[in-house]
Write an enzyme that holds these catalytic residues in place. Structure first.
Site, mmCIF file in Angstrom:
data_model
loop_
_atom_site.group_PDB
_atom_site.id
_atom_site.type_symbol
_atom_site.label_atom_id
_atom_site.label_comp_id
_atom_site.label_asym_id
_atom_site.label_seq_id
_atom_site.Cartn_x
_atom_site.Cartn_y
_atom_site.Cartn_z
ATOM 1 N N LEU A 78 0.850 -1.176 0.000
ATOM 2 C CA LEU A 78 0.000 0.000 0.000
ATOM 3 C C LEU A 78 0.892 1.233 0.000
ATOM 4 C CD1 LEU A 78 -2.663 -1.000 2.706
ATOM 5 C CD2 LEU A 78 -2.981 -0.994 0.221
ATOM 6 N N ASP A 79 0.424 2.314 -0.619
ATOM 7 C CA ASP A 79 1.154 3.569 -0.572
ATOM 8 C C ASP A 79 1.347 4.010 0.873
ATOM 9 O OD1 ASP A 79 1.112 3.599 -3.329
ATOM 10 O OD2 ASP A 79 -0.646 4.904 -3.456
ATOM 11 N N ARG A 80 2.358 4.804 1.115
ATOM 12 C CA ARG A 80 2.695 5.210 2.485
ATOM 13 C C ARG A 80 1.507 5.845 3.195
ATOM 14 N NH1 ARG A 80 4.817 9.908 4.803
ATOM 15 N NH2 ARG A 80 4.992 10.861 2.746
ATOM 16 N N THR A 109 -1.669 5.461 2.511
ATOM 17 C CA THR A 109 -2.880 4.635 2.431
ATOM 18 C C THR A 109 -2.872 3.665 3.606
ATOM 19 O OG1 THR A 109 -2.982 4.788 0.014
ATOM 20 C CG2 THR A 109 -4.148 2.953 1.049
ATOM 21 N N ARG A 143 -6.468 6.146 -7.411
ATOM 22 C CA ARG A 143 -6.218 7.589 -7.413
ATOM 23 C C ARG A 143 -6.226 8.153 -8.831
ATOM 24 N NH1 ARG A 143 -0.859 7.822 -3.842
ATOM 25 N NH2 ARG A 143 -1.248 10.083 -3.906
#
Length: 297
Positions: free
Chosen positions: A133-135, A137, A233
């Site tokens: 997961l993105d930082r 998120t 996104r």
């Protein structure tokens, strides 16, 4: 670690064919053969050309996996959603990177898993990151406890057999209750980080359902049918409805510091037990507080 299966079919077949059906990769078999593992049928060591018969017991021992000396353990706590001898699923907080990078070296989810493995004194020390997961998120992340478990679930991922559902807050009021966003995604020409919809991109499909509408935002449940970088996104920005707080693909919010994106549910057939596994990650406090604030506007 030892994995055991019972051969229940009436027709004979080779051990190689059986292991392929069980999603044991050639790479994994090579590790078993050359790095200290073993294949047995009914207690006797065999090769993959061995013919199986009804009632045979197959045992595969996989080599011990040492820790990566370059991955430092972190003692930060984990919010564990599910754990068995094969997989560990945790609820990642926002603001923590999934894996180390030049800017985040020592307190990523991989570091925390490494620390947890040491604390529990597990046999296999290698950290296997299955989903990232993105930082900024939050939500459910899958880690495998050994190379075989990683290889088997990775094949499920490639076949889109791991269903991932997200909850997002869109900085606009969505009119349709249920719809799809189908648009190819590729890299932007001037960045190695950002992505955009482009005609020569990879096919990408996002499905969504409206859960709640506010005066100037919408709570949406999202299902990914493909797994492109930043897909949610990029797709919502493409239809002029960027995620609230997403300053990379939309506008910086004056009252929410990150993209309002949370991986809330994972569903897949367990590669070893073959049972359907559903794991839920509750919304974090910041998103719950944001929803309450939006309801009051």
């Amino acid at each position: 670690m030892i994995i055991e299966w019972k051969y229940k079919e009436t027709e004979p077949r080779t051990l190689k064919a059986f292991l392929k059906e069980k999603k044991v990769s050639k790479k994994m078999l090579a590790k078993v053969k050359f790095s200290g593992g073993q294949l047995q049928v009914n207690g006797e060591e065999v090769r993959v050309r061995h013919t199986l018969n009804a009632g045979d017991t197959i045992r595969m021992s996989i080599p011990i996996e040492p820790a990566n000396p370059h991955l430092k353990p972190s003692e930060k706590s984990l919010d564990i959603l599910f754990e068995d001898e094969y997989y560990l699923i945790v609820n990642k907080p926002a603001g923590v990177a999934s894996v180390p990078s030049s800017t985040h070296r020592e307190d990523t989810m991989a570091n925390r898993i490494r620390g947890y493995i040491e604390k529990k004194q597990y046999m296999h020390k290698t950290v296997h990151v299955v989903t990232r997961l993105d930082r900024d998120t939050s939500g459910a992340m899958i880690f495998a406890k050994n190379a075989l478990a990683h290889s088997m679930i990775d094949q499920n991922m490639r076949k889109q057999e791991v269903e991932k559902l997200y909850q997002v807050i869109i900085s606009d009021v969505m009119t349709e209750n249920h719809s799809f966003i189908e648009a190819p995604i590729g890299r932007t020409t001037d960045s190695i980080i950002t992505r955009k919809v482009r005609i020569d991109g990879k096919p990408s499909l996002t499905e969504y359902w409206v859960e709640e509408r506010f005066n100037n935002a919408t709570l949406v449940k999202v299902k990914l049918h493909t797994g492109r970088t930043h897909q949610i996104r990029v797709h919502f920005s493409h239809i002029d409805c960027p995620l609230l707080g997403d300053d990379l693909y939309g506008e910086k919010s004056g009252y929410f510091y990150r993209q309002a994106l949370h991986c809330s549910e994972l569903t897949f057939k367990h590669p070893f037990t073959e049972q359907l596994l559903q794991v839920y990650a509750p919304l974090p406090n910041d998103l719950n507080e944001l929803i309450e604030a939006l309801r009051g506007k």
